[in-house]
Design a protein around this motif. Structure first.
Motif, PDB file in Angstrom:
ATOM      1  N   SER A  54      27.482  60.562  61.597  1.00  0.00           N
ATOM      2  CA  SER A  54      26.942  59.373  60.962  1.00  0.00           C
ATOM      3  C   SER A  54      27.141  59.453  59.456  1.00  0.00           C
ATOM      4  N   GLU A  55      27.472  58.333  58.846  1.00  0.00           N
ATOM      5  CA  GLU A  55      27.505  58.247  57.393  1.00  0.00           C
ATOM      6  C   GLU A  55      26.081  58.390  56.874  1.00  0.00           C
ATOM      7  N   MET A  56      25.896  59.155  55.811  1.00  0.00           N
ATOM      8  CA  MET A  56      24.574  59.327  55.235  1.00  0.00           C
ATOM      9  C   MET A  56      24.316  58.255  54.174  1.00  0.00           C
ATOM     10  N   GLY A  57      23.354  58.507  53.301  1.00  0.00           N
ATOM     11  CA  GLY A  57      23.041  57.539  52.261  1.00  0.00           C
ATOM     12  C   GLY A  57      22.326  56.319  52.822  1.00  0.00           C
ATOM     13  N   PRO A  58      22.567  55.118  52.262  1.00  0.00           N
ATOM     14  CA  PRO A  58      21.888  53.903  52.720  1.00  0.00           C
ATOM     15  C   PRO A  58      22.084  53.630  54.208  1.00  0.00           C
ATOM     16  N   ASN A  59      23.251  53.976  54.754  1.00  0.00           N
ATOM     17  CA  ASN A  59      23.512  53.781  56.169  1.00  0.00           C
ATOM     18  C   ASN A  59      22.452  54.451  57.039  1.00  0.00           C
ATOM     19  N   ALA A  60      21.960  55.599  56.596  1.00  0.00           N
ATOM     20  CA  ALA A  60      20.943  56.333  57.348  1.00  0.00           C
ATOM     21  C   ALA A  60      19.528  56.019  56.876  1.00  0.00           C
ATOM     22  N   MET A  61      19.352  55.802  55.570  1.00  0.00           N
ATOM     23  CA  MET A  61      18.009  55.717  55.000  1.00  0.00           C
ATOM     24  C   MET A  61      17.525  54.287  54.732  1.00  0.00           C
ATOM     25  N   TRP A  62      18.445  53.347  54.563  1.00  0.00           N
ATOM     26  CA  TRP A  62      18.048  51.970  54.275  1.00  0.00           C
ATOM     27  C   TRP A  62      18.321  51.015  55.428  1.00  0.00           C
TER      28      TRP A  62
END
Length: 271
Positions: free
Chosen positions: A167-175
């Motif tokens: 999975s791509e991290m950053g906003p893709n995971a957190m937002w």
């Protein structure tokens, strides 16, 4: 011009921990219109000197001005060394497990990357389609849409070494309010974003003007669940991506990949 220092030679988790980037607007989303955003430094960010609070990629982070900080949830993203990876809907997967043959174990062509992306989407058994693929030095970032609505869904990475998927991290995971696996704060339906596309565009352009200098511009925003995503252009060519939170207006510059090599749109290289 303030130069962005790319972080090289680290594992994915190391890159995320060291160079995860998020910024918050000093006045909040309600005060965005007509004001110059105050871009605020988060943990270990390189090249920005202002201070405040924001999301951290891993672990907890407290603000420097006394306001409550936000905790990045734990969890990890596997890499090519041990063959393990987290995928948005389950995993792990790589080229071998998806039935894709690679020359010398490397993803070296656009066709191989596209075949891997299609095979993985089929394994997910979701009503998803591939929008476009961005190539970086060590990986490909695949952007998915919902087939019925054409709305953005989520993003995943294909590593060139072995074709491992995570999975791509950053906003893709957190937002991402619909698919984000770290987004415990916004579980359920948080409602319509309070930051408009026009406000997000102004914030994104202000960031590029103030932090990157001349020669850079932004395209129109793509609407993801819970945030806006912008392509940053350098001298008219795809260079990097920047995200604006749809509820609080934070700016997150995706600098952990390094510069973008090219974009592959439905199997054709576009720029």
């Amino acid at each position: 011009m303030k130069r962005i220092k790319w972080v090289l030679g680290l594992s994915l988790v190391g890159v995320l921990a060291v160079s995860g980037t998020a910024y918050a607007l000093g006045s909040g989303a309600s005060g965005m219109m007509g004001q110059t955003p105050q871009f605020i430094r988060t943990q270990n960010q390189v090249g920005i000197s202002k201070m405040g609070y924001g999301y951290g990629m891993m672990g907890n982070y407290a603000s420097s001005n006394g306001a409550a900080g936000y905790g990045g949830n734990g969890g990890g993203c596997g890499g090519v060394n041990n063959g393990e990876s987290y995928s948005m809907m389950g995993g792990p997967y790589n080229a071998a497990s998806l039935g894709i043959n690679l020359t010398d174990g490397q993803v070296t062509t656009d066709d191989q990357a596209l075949s891997l992306a299609k095979a993985y989407v089929q394994v997910l058994n979701q009503d998803l389609s591939i929008d476009e693929i961005h190539e970086f030095n060590d990986s490909y970032e695949v952007e998915l849409n919902e087939s019925k609505t054409s709305n953005k869904a989520f993003e995943f990475l294909i590593y060139k070494n072995g074709g491992y998927i995570s999975s791509e991290m950053g906003p893709n995971a957190m937002w991402n309010t619909q698919y984000g696996h770290m987004n415990g704060r916004n579980s359920g339906n948080p409602g319509k974003p309070t930051v408009t596309a026009e406000q997000a565009s102004k914030t994104a352009q202000d960031y590029v003007n103030q932090q990157m200098g001349t020669g850079y511009s932004i395209e129109q925003p793509e609407v993801a669940p819970g945030y806006y995503e912008f392509m940053i252009l350098k001298d008219g060519k795809d260079f990097a991506e920047l995200d604006i939170n749809g509820y609080a207006g934070q700016v997150w510059f995706e600098n952990w990949h390094g510069p973008m090599i090219k974009t592959i749109n439905n199997g054709s290289t576009t720029k």
